[in-house]
Design a protein around this motif. Structure first.
Motif, PDB file in Angstrom:
ATOM      1  N   PHE A 106       0.830  -1.197   0.000  1.00  0.00           N
ATOM      2  CA  PHE A 106       0.000   0.000   0.000  1.00  0.00           C
ATOM      3  C   PHE A 106       0.863   1.245   0.000  1.00  0.00           C
ATOM      4  O   PHE A 106       1.852   1.326   0.742  1.00  0.00           O
ATOM      5  CB  PHE A 106      -0.907   0.011   1.239  1.00  0.00           C
ATOM      6  N   ILE A 107       0.467   2.201  -0.847  1.00  0.00           N
ATOM      7  CA  ILE A 107       1.167   3.478  -0.894  1.00  0.00           C
ATOM      8  C   ILE A 107       0.140   4.602  -0.898  1.00  0.00           C
ATOM      9  O   ILE A 107      -1.017   4.399  -1.251  1.00  0.00           O
ATOM     10  CB  ILE A 107       2.083   3.606  -2.142  1.00  0.00           C
ATOM     11  N   ARG A 108       0.591   5.766  -0.490  1.00  0.00           N
ATOM     12  CA  ARG A 108      -0.209   6.983  -0.637  1.00  0.00           C
ATOM     13  C   ARG A 108       0.596   7.937  -1.476  1.00  0.00           C
ATOM     14  O   ARG A 108       1.830   7.984  -1.386  1.00  0.00           O
ATOM     15  CB  ARG A 108      -0.506   7.607   0.727  1.00  0.00           C
ATOM     16  N   LEU A 109      -0.090   8.687  -2.290  1.00  0.00           N
ATOM     17  CA  LEU A 109       0.568   9.673  -3.135  1.00  0.00           C
ATOM     18  C   LEU A 109       0.170  11.056  -2.660  1.00  0.00           C
ATOM     19  O   LEU A 109      -1.010  11.331  -2.453  1.00  0.00           O
ATOM     20  CB  LEU A 109       0.147   9.490  -4.597  1.00  0.00           C
ATOM     21  N   LYS A 110       1.167  11.896  -2.495  1.00  0.00           N
ATOM     22  CA  LYS A 110       0.887  13.246  -2.028  1.00  0.00           C
ATOM     23  C   LYS A 110       1.484  14.229  -3.023  1.00  0.00           C
ATOM     24  O   LYS A 110       2.700  14.266  -3.224  1.00  0.00           O
ATOM     25  CB  LYS A 110       1.489  13.448  -0.640  1.00  0.00           C
ATOM     26  N   SER A 111       0.602  14.985  -3.668  1.00  0.00           N
ATOM     27  CA  SER A 111       1.085  15.993  -4.611  1.00  0.00           C
ATOM     28  C   SER A 111       0.502  17.361  -4.286  1.00  0.00           C
ATOM     29  O   SER A 111       0.808  18.343  -4.953  1.00  0.00           O
ATOM     30  CB  SER A 111       0.729  15.594  -6.048  1.00  0.00           C
ATOM     31  N   TYR A 112      -0.333  17.431  -3.258  1.00  0.00           N
ATOM     32  CA  TYR A 112      -0.947  18.694  -2.867  1.00  0.00           C
ATOM     33  C   TYR A 112      -0.749  18.919  -1.374  1.00  0.00           C
ATOM     34  O   TYR A 112      -0.688  17.989  -0.596  1.00  0.00           O
ATOM     35  CB  TYR A 112      -2.462  18.684  -3.151  1.00  0.00           C
ATOM     36  N   ARG A 113      -0.648  20.181  -1.001  1.00  0.00           N
ATOM     37  CA  ARG A 113      -0.633  20.578   0.408  1.00  0.00           C
ATOM     38  C   ARG A 113      -1.569  21.771   0.524  1.00  0.00           C
ATOM     39  O   ARG A 113      -1.370  22.779  -0.173  1.00  0.00           O
ATOM     40  CB  ARG A 113       0.774  20.958   0.861  1.00  0.00           C
ATOM     41  N   ASN A 114      -2.576  21.640   1.354  1.00  0.00           N
ATOM     42  CA  ASN A 114      -3.567  22.707   1.518  1.00  0.00           C
ATOM     43  C   ASN A 114      -4.150  23.154   0.178  1.00  0.00           C
ATOM     44  O   ASN A 114      -4.214  24.342  -0.125  1.00  0.00           O
ATOM     45  CB  ASN A 114      -2.966  23.902   2.259  1.00  0.00           C
ATOM     46  N   ASP A 115      -4.539  22.197  -0.650  1.00  0.00           N
ATOM     47  CA  ASP A 115      -5.167  22.440  -1.959  1.00  0.00           C
ATOM     48  C   ASP A 115      -4.251  23.121  -2.975  1.00  0.00           C
ATOM     49  O   ASP A 115      -4.707  23.620  -3.986  1.00  0.00           O
ATOM     50  CB  ASP A 115      -6.460  23.260  -1.824  1.00  0.00           C
ATOM     51  N   GLU A 116      -2.949  23.182  -2.709  1.00  0.00           N
ATOM     52  CA  GLU A 116      -2.015  23.751  -3.676  1.00  0.00           C
ATOM     53  C   GLU A 116      -1.017  22.687  -4.103  1.00  0.00           C
ATOM     54  O   GLU A 116      -0.480  21.956  -3.279  1.00  0.00           O
ATOM     55  CB  GLU A 116      -1.252  24.938  -3.064  1.00  0.00           C
ATOM     56  N   SER A 117      -0.746  22.621  -5.391  1.00  0.00           N
ATOM     57  CA  SER A 117       0.203  21.648  -5.913  1.00  0.00           C
ATOM     58  C   SER A 117       1.590  21.940  -5.374  1.00  0.00           C
ATOM     59  O   SER A 117       2.027  23.090  -5.350  1.00  0.00           O
ATOM     60  CB  SER A 117       0.215  21.693  -7.446  1.00  0.00           C
ATOM     61  N   MET A 118       2.282  20.881  -4.954  1.00  0.00           N
ATOM     62  CA  MET A 118       3.646  21.042  -4.447  1.00  0.00           C
ATOM     63  C   MET A 118       4.663  20.969  -5.586  1.00  0.00           C
ATOM     64  O   MET A 118       5.842  21.167  -5.372  1.00  0.00           O
ATOM     65  CB  MET A 118       3.971  19.953  -3.417  1.00  0.00           C
ATOM     66  N   GLY A 119       4.200  20.633  -6.783  1.00  0.00           N
ATOM     67  CA  GLY A 119       5.109  20.553  -7.915  1.00  0.00           C
ATOM     68  C   GLY A 119       5.781  19.203  -8.069  1.00  0.00           C
ATOM     69  O   GLY A 119       6.225  18.851  -9.136  1.00  0.00           O
ATOM     70  N   GLU A 120       5.869  18.446  -7.006  1.00  0.00           N
ATOM     71  CA  GLU A 120       6.425  17.095  -7.092  1.00  0.00           C
ATOM     72  C   GLU A 120       5.583  16.167  -6.235  1.00  0.00           C
ATOM     73  O   GLU A 120       4.856  16.602  -5.362  1.00  0.00           O
ATOM     74  CB  GLU A 120       7.882  17.061  -6.653  1.00  0.00           C
ATOM     75  N   MET A 121       5.679  14.907  -6.522  1.00  0.00           N
ATOM     76  CA  MET A 121       4.862  13.933  -5.818  1.00  0.00           C
ATOM     77  C   MET A 121       5.709  13.170  -4.803  1.00  0.00           C
ATOM     78  O   MET A 121       6.847  12.830  -5.086  1.00  0.00           O
ATOM     79  CB  MET A 121       4.271  12.959  -6.830  1.00  0.00           C
TER      80      MET A 121
END
Length: 191
Positions: A106-121
């Protein structure tokens, strides 16, 4: 279409839900009482989803060639779809002349912080991805939106040189900002 000169839409390997699809009348199905008053129609009945997942499993086994599979389930939304898909894959394996070993991670993908794109995943969780080298990898995701996050995940995984990577998604949203990514197996939401 039989007897018509109209060309049928290309559904690829997915079920297409057209923009003008009105859905099914609520009186045709039973559904939990806590949804009463909140639903206007049923877009995809549970039985269709179950049948489609079974077909996805058959397509995956055909594509992978009854070889061992490393399943990467993308949380949180992909859990139920992944569990159902893996169960169907196991049933196909049990009823064939070749046992297919499956390991699920199992993995989680995080590409947003507070509804803003972080530019990288960021890939959170999962075993050491270097263990994917030489393996047949099946990524299971519930919904693919623009495809950018999935393309970033594929790029990250390809660095470890797996034998094969397949992506199964329950739904693909039609999005104006889509990068055109399409999973190998999916249903397609056309709304």
């Amino acid at each position: 279409m039989a007897g018509s000169s109209e060309k049928a839409p290309d559904y690829g390997r997915g079920v297409v839900i057209m923009d003008n699809w009105p859905g099914y009348d609520l009186n045709l199905f039973t559904y939990p009482q806590h949804y009463y008053g909140d639903l206007e129609y049923i877009l995809i009945p549970h039985g269709i989803i179950v049948d489609r997942i079974e077909r996805l499993a058959k397509d995956i086994m055909k594509d992978i060639g009854y070889s061992d599979i490393m399943v990467l389930c993308v949380l949180k939304g992909g859990y139920k779809f992944c569990a159902d898909l893996v169960e169907h894959l196991k049933n196909i394996s049990r009823n064939s002349d070749r046992f297919v070993s499956m390991k699920v991670d199992f993995i989680r993908l995080k590409s947003y912080r507070n509804d803003e794109s972080m530019g990288e995943m960021q890939i959170i969780g999962g075993d050491d991805l270097s263990t994917l080298a030489g393996k047949n990898v099946l990524i299971v995701e519930d919904v693919v939106g623009t495809g950018r996050t999935m393309n970033a995940l594929l790029s990250s995984i390809e660095k470890y040189k797996p034998n094969m990577i397949k992506v199964a998604s329950l739904l693909v949203k039609r999005q104006p900002r889509s990068d055109g990514f399409r999973p190998d197996s999916h249903m397609r939401d056309q709304r």
